[in-house]
Design an enzyme around this catalytic site. Structure first.
Site, short mmCIF file in Angstrom:
data_model
loop_
_atom_site.label_atom_id
_atom_site.label_comp_id
_atom_site.label_asym_id
_atom_site.label_seq_id
_atom_site.Cartn_x
_atom_site.Cartn_y
_atom_site.Cartn_z
N SER A 698 70.43 49.44 115.78
CA SER A 698 70.98 48.94 114.51
C SER A 698 70.72 49.87 113.33
CB SER A 698 70.45 47.54 114.23
OG SER A 698 69.11 47.62 113.81
N LYS A 741 67.19 39.85 108.65
CA LYS A 741 67.37 41.11 107.93
C LYS A 741 67.70 40.86 106.46
CE LYS A 741 68.62 43.91 111.89
NZ LYS A 741 69.71 44.51 112.66
#
Ligand SMILES: Nc1ncnc2c1ncn2[C@@H]1O[C@H](COP(=O)(O)OP(=O)(O)OP(=O)(O)O)[C@@H](O)[C@H]1O
Ligand SMILES: [Mg+2]
Length: 817
Positions: A698, A741
């Site tokens: 990611s 996140k």
């Protein structure tokens, strides 16, 4: 003893030194079972009619006879061939007549004789005899002396070991100086050697040879005696030990009786039998228990086995075979208990209420295995605890963290020394109920090694289809776990083996937003900490601003554990002030926080600072501890086209760095980068916090942004964070952990994020309205879009913009922030 004893004088006859005047013919007295040696005295019993006659005649005629041993003692009327050829000239010393006509003699051997020829057999044997002279060779003198000494020592030992020989024999032997006589004396004293052997000594005329053979006889005798005494002492000590133990045991019994302690063992066994009846075991278990009890009752209490067997029975009778807490399912009550203990966590609470509702309608339903997954400090363990409380069930917790051995779950077999049941059975015994809420904490931290894999044992525990007959190795009887409500917790699911994951119903508990933390702090943490520190809410209060200050400036976490700790620290300071005599109420304001905790540990400005130079981009990562903000740094130096990656990056992350570089080289021209830059350059990508391992795809977009920034000289915006996987063709692919996140970005004060377009669904579903407020989300599908958003404009003389007007790329972003 005798009626008629005659003392016979022996003046005219001597043996040994003086030569013996030997007639050519002598009466012969045959001896059974004995040999008479010269110079020795011996009692004789004479009963044969012919022999009695012989003695009578001999006494009348010089008292001198010859004795010869019979080869076979059983022969009644021996002839010459029945007698050994060598005998002894004998003087009759004393004679007693017994009433039955038989005689007792004391005779003295005088000298060796050889039997030449029988001359008469009636009324008794007579024969021609000849003196058999001893044969001594002077050359053997020395050897004979040595042998004599040797013989004396051996004889001494034989005498001291043998219970049959009198100690006086030793002294007598020591005083004999003549070698042949010594041999004769010893041979005649040994009672244990056979007639044949004695006869052999008698017949050996050569003194040295005689001594030799005697010495051998002695050595053999000695061996036999030593062996005998060894056996004797062994037997004695064996018998002694047994007797001693028996004796002590009897004494112990007597003492116990005296003290009124009676027969403990019987009492104990009776008690166990009662318990076995009372605990409500299933029949098969009861049978096993009674069998063990039977074994126990036959063992002595002192046996090591006894304790083992006893402990096992103790386990059996203390397990909650039939004990359970009554469950009254009252949904509103449960809900109010759950709400009172925890703010938020709606999903988890709902799931519990659903489970209870089903159970109420169908009590036979198998309990689900719930698994709470989330970062540390979000209340997984404490929620499970309050579930137990709300259900009125017992609560047990076992931490699986670091368990490596299957036996810790399932126990050791009873054959091991110190064996115990595994944690599951131990937990149930602690719970004292067969339907507790059983928390298996940290299921993601289970280890496994050569001692076996604990997760495979858990498979059985956690499978509702088979855990009604869970078999612990130690108990070795099935236990029904189907009424237990198992709840497991984990920080991440990845390490949990798929078969195990498959048996559980996963409930994700994400990290908290600032508002939620504030809520939790106000509702629970403050009160709890104030109380724990011996204070009351009249003595100490927190303003919401102060709590917000603590959340922002002193903690950076998904959960609330550090927040709780910092609040605790504040309470501690206040408690100290109070203890030191300051009775004033403490109202914690942001200023008081700084005063008590020192300057804030985390500052928002850091972000802007670190991204001032080109080559640094802010990424969002997802770890076991929740979301995390990462800085990715790229630098370029002269070199020959190589890429260095540092910061403990995993393979997947390294590969996305290479993909990012390749994409940039392909699209260099579009960004005004020299297409040949890599020929003379070396790129280095570093992800600080080098001590923490990082992995995953990611960070692809962030690495691309950092390198592009470095190569174009355009800094990356410091108020923007990004996440997304990239492909070589420049597409941005979706990633996981969006909520975590975003929470991480918010914690560091970032309000603008770049996310992959395909994560739009997560933005809508996972982010609470509170999170989406004040948040600009850019949903992108290509790297070009990322770079357009992230890189600052080219011209360097324009002052750097930090707060840009909100842009809207995705449908998820609210109109303003
Ligand atoms: N929603 C909440 N409401 C009230 N208190 C909470 C909430 N979430 C967490 N807490 C409190 O935070 C502390 C830490 O929670 P807990 O120990 O349950 O964390 P955890 O999720 O089990 O963490 P870990 O994964 O590290 O074991 C506890 O004191 C708990 O009461
Ligand atoms: Mg926990």
């Amino acid at each position: 003893m005798s009626e008629h004893a005659e003392d016979l004088k022996s003046d005219d006859i001597t043996g040994g030194d003086r030569p013996l005047a030997l007639p050519a013919e002598l009466p012969i007295l045959p001896l059974r079972d004995t040999v008479l040696f010269p110079n020795s005295f011996m009692p004789l019993a004479v009963a044969r009619e012919s022999s009695v006659r012989l003695i009578d005649d001999a006494i009348a005629d010089g008292k001198l006879i010859a004795v010869f041993a019979q080869r076979d003692a059983a022969v009644e009327e021996p002839e010459q061939s029945d007698l050994y050829p060598v005998g002894t000239a004998t003087h009759i010393h004393k004679m007693f007549k017994l009433p039955d006509g038989s005689l007792r003699l004391i005779v003295q051997g005088l000298a060796r004789l050889t039997l030449e020829q029988l001359t008469a057999t009636k009324p008794y044997l007579r024969a021609r005899v000849r003196a058999a002279d001893e044969d001594t060779n002077d050359a053997d003198r020395l050897e004979i002396d040595a042998l004599a000494r040797n013989i004396k020592t051996n004889f001494q030992q034989v005498v001291s070991l043998s219970p049959l020989l009198s100690d006086d024999l030793q002294t007598l032997a020591t005083n004999i100086t003549e070698a042949g006589r010594l041999a004769d004396f010893i041979a005649s004293s040994l009672t244990t050697i056979s007639t044949a052997v004695k006869q052999e000594v008698l017949e050996t005329l050569d003194v040295r040879a005689r001594m030799d053979s005697l010495n051998r006889i002695l050595i053999k005798e000695l061996e036999v005696l030593e062996l005998g005494s060894k056996i004797q002492s062994q037997v004695q000590s064996e018998v002694g030990k047994n007797q001693r133990e028996y004796f002590l045991r009897e004494q112990m019994k007597a003492i116990q009786k005296e003290l009124g302690e009676g027969d403990d063992q019987t009492k104990e066994i009776e008690e166990l039998a009662d318990k076995i009846e009372a605990v409500g075991m299933p029949d098969s278990v009861k049978k096993e228990a009674l069998r063990e009890l039977d074994r126990l009752s036959k063992m002595p209490a002192a046996a090591a086995e006894y304790t083992v067997s006893r402990t096992y029975l103790d386990w059996l009778v203390t397990l909650p075979w039939a004990k359970r807490t009554d469950e009254v399912i009252d949904l509103p009550h449960t809900k109010s208990v759950l709400d009172a203990d925890h703010s938020g966590l709606e999903k988890a609470k709902d799931r519990i209420l659903e489970y209870l509702a089903v159970r109420k309608l169908n009590p036979a339903v198998k309990g689900p295995i719930l698994c709470f997954v989330g970062p540390p400090g979000v209340g997984k363990t404490s929620l499970a605890r309050s579930i137990a409380e709300s259900l009125g069930r017992k609560f047990v917790r076992v931490s699986l963290g670091g368990m490596r051995d299957e036996a810790e779950i399932r126990g050791h077999r009873r054959t091991y020394i110190g064996a115990l049941p595994g944690q599951i059975i131990q937990g149930l015994r602690r719970a004292e109920s067969k339907n507790p809420v059983f928390i298996l904490d940290e299921i993601d931290k289970l280890g496994s090694d050569f001692r076996g894999d604990p997760s495979s044992a858990l498979l059985e525990v956690l499978d509702p289809e088979q855990n009604n007959t869970f078999r612990d190795h130690y108990l070795d009887v099935p236990f029904d776990l189907s009424e237990v409500l198992f709840i497991t917790t984990a920080n991440v699911l990845d390490p949990v083996p798929p078969p195990l994951r498959d048996r559980m119903e996963v409930l994700e508990i994400a990290g908290y937003t600032e508002e939620e933390k504030l809520q939790i702090a106000t509702d629970h943490l403050v009160e709890k900490q104030v109380r724990n520190h011996g204070l009351t809410s009249e003595q100490m209060q927190f303003t919401p601003e102060a709590l917000r200050q603590v959340i922002r400036g002193y903690t950076r976490e998904a959960g609330v554990r550090n927040l709780e700790r910092e609040i605790g620290a504040l309470c501690r300071k206040a408690a100290r002030q109070r203890a030191e005599g300051n009775e004033d109420i403490v109202v914690v304001t942001p200023e008081v926080v700084v005063q008590m905790l020192g300057a804030p540990k985390f500052l928002d400005e850091e972000m802007e600072e670190r991204t001032k130079e080109p080559g640094v981009a802010i990424g969002l990562a997802w770890t076991a501890a929740g979301g995390e903000v990462l800085f990715i740094e790229a630098s370029r130096m002269a070199g020959t086209g190589s890429l260095t990656l540092t910061g403990q990056l995993g393979d997947v992350m390294k590969e996305s760095a290479r993909a990012a570089l390749s994409w940039l080289r392909t699209h260099a021209r579009e960004y005004n980068i020299d297409p040949d830059f890599f020929k003379s350059a070396e790129m280095h990508i570093h992800v600080p916090s080098g001590a923490i391992p990082k992995d995953g795809p990611s960070a692809g977009v962030t690495m691309t942004a950092a390198m592009a920034s470095q190569l174009t000289g355009r800094p990356v915006r410091g108020d923007l964070a990004m996440t997304g996987e990239i492909t070589l063709s420049g597409r941005v692919l979706p990633v996981g952990g969006i909520k975590e996140k975003v929470l991480a970005a918010r914690r560091v004060g970032i309000h603008e994020v770049i996310l992959p377009k395909q994560n739009g669904k997560n933005v809508n579903e996972d982010l609470t309205p509170e999170l989406r407020k004040d948040l600009v989300v850019h949903l992108v599908s290509s790297i070009d879009e990322v770079l357009a958003l992230a890189l600052q404009p080219v011209s360097t003389d324009v002052p750097r913009q930090t707060k840009k007007p909100a842009r809207q790329t995705g449908h998820a972003s609210p109109p303003s922030r």
